[in-house]
Design a protein around this motif. Structure first.
Motif, PDB file in Angstrom:
ATOM      1  N   GLY A  86       0.834  -1.196   0.000  1.00 45.94           N
ATOM      2  CA  GLY A  86       0.000   0.000   0.000  1.00 45.94           C
ATOM      3  C   GLY A  86       0.862   1.236   0.000  1.00 45.94           C
ATOM      4  O   GLY A  86       1.583   1.495  -0.952  1.00 45.94           O
ATOM      5  N   GLY A  87       0.787   1.997   1.090  1.00 46.95           N
ATOM      6  CA  GLY A  87       1.595   3.215   1.183  1.00 46.95           C
ATOM      7  C   GLY A  87       0.780   4.445   0.843  1.00 46.95           C
ATOM      8  O   GLY A  87      -0.456   4.410   0.784  1.00 46.95           O
ATOM      9  N   PHE A  88       1.484   5.527   0.604  1.00 49.04           N
ATOM     10  CA  PHE A  88       0.818   6.813   0.365  1.00 49.04           C
ATOM     11  C   PHE A  88       1.841   7.770  -0.213  1.00 49.04           C
ATOM     12  O   PHE A  88       3.043   7.489  -0.212  1.00 49.04           O
ATOM     13  N   ARG A  89       1.352   8.907  -0.705  1.00 47.20           N
ATOM     14  CA  ARG A  89       2.207   9.959  -1.252  1.00 47.20           C
ATOM     15  C   ARG A  89       1.967  11.233  -0.461  1.00 47.20           C
ATOM     16  O   ARG A  89       0.815  11.589  -0.205  1.00 47.20           O
ATOM     17  N   MET A  90       3.041  11.928  -0.110  1.00 49.93           N
ATOM     18  CA  MET A  90       2.940  13.231   0.561  1.00 49.93           C
ATOM     19  C   MET A  90       3.516  14.292  -0.370  1.00 49.93           C
ATOM     20  O   MET A  90       4.604  14.118  -0.913  1.00 49.93           O
ATOM     21  N   VAL A  91       2.754  15.384  -0.548  1.00 49.71           N
ATOM     22  CA  VAL A  91       3.149  16.441  -1.490  1.00 49.71           C
ATOM     23  C   VAL A  91       2.949  17.795  -0.819  1.00 49.71           C
ATOM     24  O   VAL A  91       1.921  18.023  -0.171  1.00 49.71           O
ATOM     25  N   VAL A  92       3.911  18.687  -0.992  1.00 47.46           N
ATOM     26  CA  VAL A  92       3.768  20.062  -0.513  1.00 47.46           C
ATOM     27  C   VAL A  92       4.065  21.001  -1.675  1.00 47.46           C
ATOM     28  O   VAL A  92       5.229  21.259  -2.001  1.00 47.46           O
ATOM     29  N   ASN A  93       3.031  21.485  -2.340  1.00 44.27           N
ATOM     30  CA  ASN A  93       3.206  22.438  -3.430  1.00 44.27           C
ATOM     31  C   ASN A  93       3.600  23.797  -2.851  1.00 44.27           C
ATOM     32  O   ASN A  93       3.005  24.238  -1.861  1.00 44.27           O
ATOM     33  N   THR A  94       4.566  24.445  -3.477  1.00 43.54           N
ATOM     34  CA  THR A  94       5.099  25.691  -2.929  1.00 43.54           C
ATOM     35  C   THR A  94       5.284  26.739  -4.018  1.00 43.54           C
ATOM     36  O   THR A  94       6.070  26.532  -4.951  1.00 43.54           O
ATOM     37  N   GLY A  95       4.517  27.830  -3.923  1.00 49.47           N
ATOM     38  CA  GLY A  95       4.628  28.922  -4.878  1.00 49.47           C
ATOM     39  C   GLY A  95       3.956  28.597  -6.204  1.00 49.47           C
ATOM     40  O   GLY A  95       3.498  27.461  -6.444  1.00 49.47           O
ATOM     41  N   ALA A  96       3.879  29.595  -7.068  1.00 49.33           N
ATOM     42  CA  ALA A  96       3.163  29.452  -8.337  1.00 49.33           C
ATOM     43  C   ALA A  96       3.766  28.338  -9.195  1.00 49.33           C
ATOM     44  O   ALA A  96       3.048  27.473  -9.706  1.00 49.33           O
ATOM     45  N   GLU A  97       5.071  28.329  -9.321  1.00 49.15           N
ATOM     46  CA  GLU A  97       5.688  27.305 -10.160  1.00 49.15           C
ATOM     47  C   GLU A  97       5.691  25.946  -9.480  1.00 49.15           C
ATOM     48  O   GLU A  97       5.843  24.923 -10.137  1.00 49.15           O
ATOM     49  N   GLY A  98       5.490  25.948  -8.168  1.00 47.26           N
ATOM     50  CA  GLY A  98       5.341  24.691  -7.437  1.00 47.26           C
ATOM     51  C   GLY A  98       3.917  24.173  -7.437  1.00 47.26           C
ATOM     52  O   GLY A  98       3.645  23.121  -6.854  1.00 47.26           O
ATOM     53  N   GLY A  99       2.999  24.921  -8.069  1.00 49.82           N
ATOM     54  CA  GLY A  99       1.610  24.460  -8.175  1.00 49.82           C
ATOM     55  C   GLY A  99       0.749  24.766  -6.973  1.00 49.82           C
ATOM     56  O   GLY A  99      -0.324  24.181  -6.813  1.00 49.82           O
ATOM     57  N   GLN A 100       1.173  25.695  -6.114  1.00 52.40           N
ATOM     58  CA  GLN A 100       0.397  26.017  -4.909  1.00 52.40           C
ATOM     59  C   GLN A 100      -0.756  26.950  -5.232  1.00 52.40           C
ATOM     60  O   GLN A 100      -0.558  27.988  -5.866  1.00 52.40           O
ATOM     61  N   VAL A 102      -3.541  27.348  -2.620  1.00 49.87           N
ATOM     62  CA  VAL A 102      -3.965  27.910  -1.331  1.00 49.87           C
ATOM     63  C   VAL A 102      -2.718  28.256  -0.530  1.00 49.87           C
ATOM     64  O   VAL A 102      -1.873  27.386  -0.256  1.00 49.87           O
ATOM     65  N   HIS A 103      -2.613  29.533  -0.143  1.00 50.31           N
ATOM     66  CA  HIS A 103      -1.377  30.013   0.469  1.00 50.31           C
ATOM     67  C   HIS A 103      -1.426  29.953   1.992  1.00 50.31           C
ATOM     68  O   HIS A 103      -1.307  30.965   2.682  1.00 50.31           O
ATOM     69  N   HIS A 104      -1.641  28.736   2.472  1.00 52.88           N
ATOM     70  CA  HIS A 104      -1.486  28.352   3.880  1.00 52.88           C
ATOM     71  C   HIS A 104      -0.864  26.964   3.804  1.00 52.88           C
ATOM     72  O   HIS A 104      -1.451  26.054   3.200  1.00 52.88           O
ATOM     73  N   LEU A 105       0.302  26.822   4.375  1.00 51.46           N
ATOM     74  CA  LEU A 105       1.067  25.573   4.272  1.00 51.46           C
ATOM     75  C   LEU A 105       0.187  24.352   4.505  1.00 51.46           C
ATOM     76  O   LEU A 105      -0.536  24.286   5.505  1.00 51.46           O
ATOM     77  N   HIS A 106       0.238  23.413   3.569  1.00 46.12           N
ATOM     78  CA  HIS A 106      -0.522  22.171   3.727  1.00 46.12           C
ATOM     79  C   HIS A 106       0.227  21.021   3.086  1.00 46.12           C
ATOM     80  O   HIS A 106       0.856  21.183   2.039  1.00 46.12           O
ATOM     81  N   VAL A 107       0.117  19.882   3.724  1.00 49.72           N
ATOM     82  CA  VAL A 107       0.699  18.653   3.205  1.00 49.72           C
ATOM     83  C   VAL A 107      -0.439  17.793   2.663  1.00 49.72           C
ATOM     84  O   VAL A 107      -1.375  17.467   3.398  1.00 49.72           O
ATOM     85  N   HIS A 108      -0.369  17.466   1.358  1.00 53.34           N
ATOM     86  CA  HIS A 108      -1.327  16.518   0.784  1.00 53.34           C
ATOM     87  C   HIS A 108      -0.874  15.106   1.161  1.00 53.34           C
ATOM     88  O   HIS A 108       0.302  14.771   1.005  1.00 53.34           O
ATOM     89  N   VAL A 109      -1.801  14.280   1.619  1.00 55.90           N
ATOM     90  CA  VAL A 109      -1.521  12.856   1.821  1.00 55.90           C
ATOM     91  C   VAL A 109      -2.520  12.077   0.967  1.00 55.90           C
ATOM     92  O   VAL A 109      -3.731  12.224   1.150  1.00 55.90           O
ATOM     93  N   MET A 110      -1.993  11.327   0.006  1.00 57.62           N
ATOM     94  CA  MET A 110      -2.841  10.620  -0.960  1.00 57.62           C
ATOM     95  C   MET A 110      -2.478   9.151  -0.979  1.00 57.62           C
ATOM     96  O   MET A 110      -1.306   8.786  -0.858  1.00 57.62           O
ATOM     97  N   GLY A 111      -3.503   8.318  -1.148  1.00 58.57           N
ATOM     98  CA  GLY A 111      -3.235   6.887  -1.221  1.00 58.57           C
ATOM     99  C   GLY A 111      -4.478   6.141  -1.641  1.00 58.57           C
ATOM    100  O   GLY A 111      -5.481   6.731  -2.038  1.00 58.57           O
ATOM    101  N   GLY A 112      -4.402   4.818  -1.564  1.00 63.47           N
ATOM    102  CA  GLY A 112      -5.509   3.956  -1.956  1.00 63.47           C
ATOM    103  C   GLY A 112      -5.256   3.331  -3.316  1.00 63.47           C
ATOM    104  O   GLY A 112      -4.294   3.679  -4.006  1.00 63.47           O
ATOM    105  N   PRO A 113      -6.141   2.394  -3.688  1.00 66.60           N
ATOM    106  CA  PRO A 113      -5.925   1.633  -4.917  1.00 66.60           C
ATOM    107  C   PRO A 113      -5.871   2.511  -6.154  1.00 66.60           C
ATOM    108  O   PRO A 113      -6.605   3.489  -6.273  1.00 66.60           O
ATOM    109  N   ARG A 114      -4.990   2.141  -7.090  1.00 64.55           N
ATOM    110  CA  ARG A 114      -4.901   2.851  -8.373  1.00 64.55           C
ATOM    111  C   ARG A 114      -5.820   2.201  -9.394  1.00 64.55           C
ATOM    112  O   ARG A 114      -6.176   1.032  -9.219  1.00 64.55           O
TER     113      ARG A 114
END
Ligand code: 5GP
Ligand code: ZN
Length: 119
Positions: A86-100, A102-114
């Motif tokens: 299983g497992g999961f992915r953690m992503v922190v988009n930062t700035g315009a070129e980083g794809g951010q 919402v400008h409040h620090l957040h960590v995306h945690v994504m997982g589950g079956p593909r």
């Protein structure tokens, strides 16, 4: 606790805007992403308003460490299968070129079956 009056994630963390809450303590608020990419997709935010990773300094080490260390437990609770299958992915988009967006620090945690919707 320093918050920004016009920040959507400050409002969510304060309960002023509704969200599907996953976890809360004195410093952290965790809630399901409104537009999930994956079967499990939640966001971890500090209650303290930090605009992005670009504003993070040594004074935030403990806070970010707590977020990182909490993620595996919440991922399992939310239905991610255990590592390594299983497992999961953690992503922190930062700035315009980083794809951010919402400008409040957040960590995306994504997982589950593909397949996932994205990523
Ligand atoms: P970013 O692109 O800034 O890394 O990600 C922002 C994320 O916040 C997006 O995945 C988006 O779906 C999510 N989001 C934006 N507004 C809201 C909201 O009002 N409620 C919730 N639960 N998620 C939101
Ligand atoms: Zn904020």
């Amino acid at each position: 606790m320093s918050t920004e009056p016009n920040c959507i994630f400050c409002k969510i963390a304060a309960g002023a805007i509704p969200s599907r809450k996953v976890y809360e303590d004195d410093e952290l608020f965790v809630f399901h992403d409104i537009a999930p990419w994956a079967p499990v997709h939640f966001l971890m935010v500090p209650k303290l308003h930090i605009a992005s990773m670009a504003q993070v300094g040594s004074e935030h080490e403990a806070l970010l460490g707590r977020m990182m260390a909490l993620a595996p437990r919440l991922a399992l609770e939310q239905g991610c299968k255990p590592y390594p299958e299983g497992g999961f992915r953690m992503v922190v988009n930062t700035g315009a070129e980083g794809g951010q967006e919402v400008h409040h620090l957040h960590v995306h945690v994504m997982g589950g079956p593909r397949p996932w919707l994205r990523g």
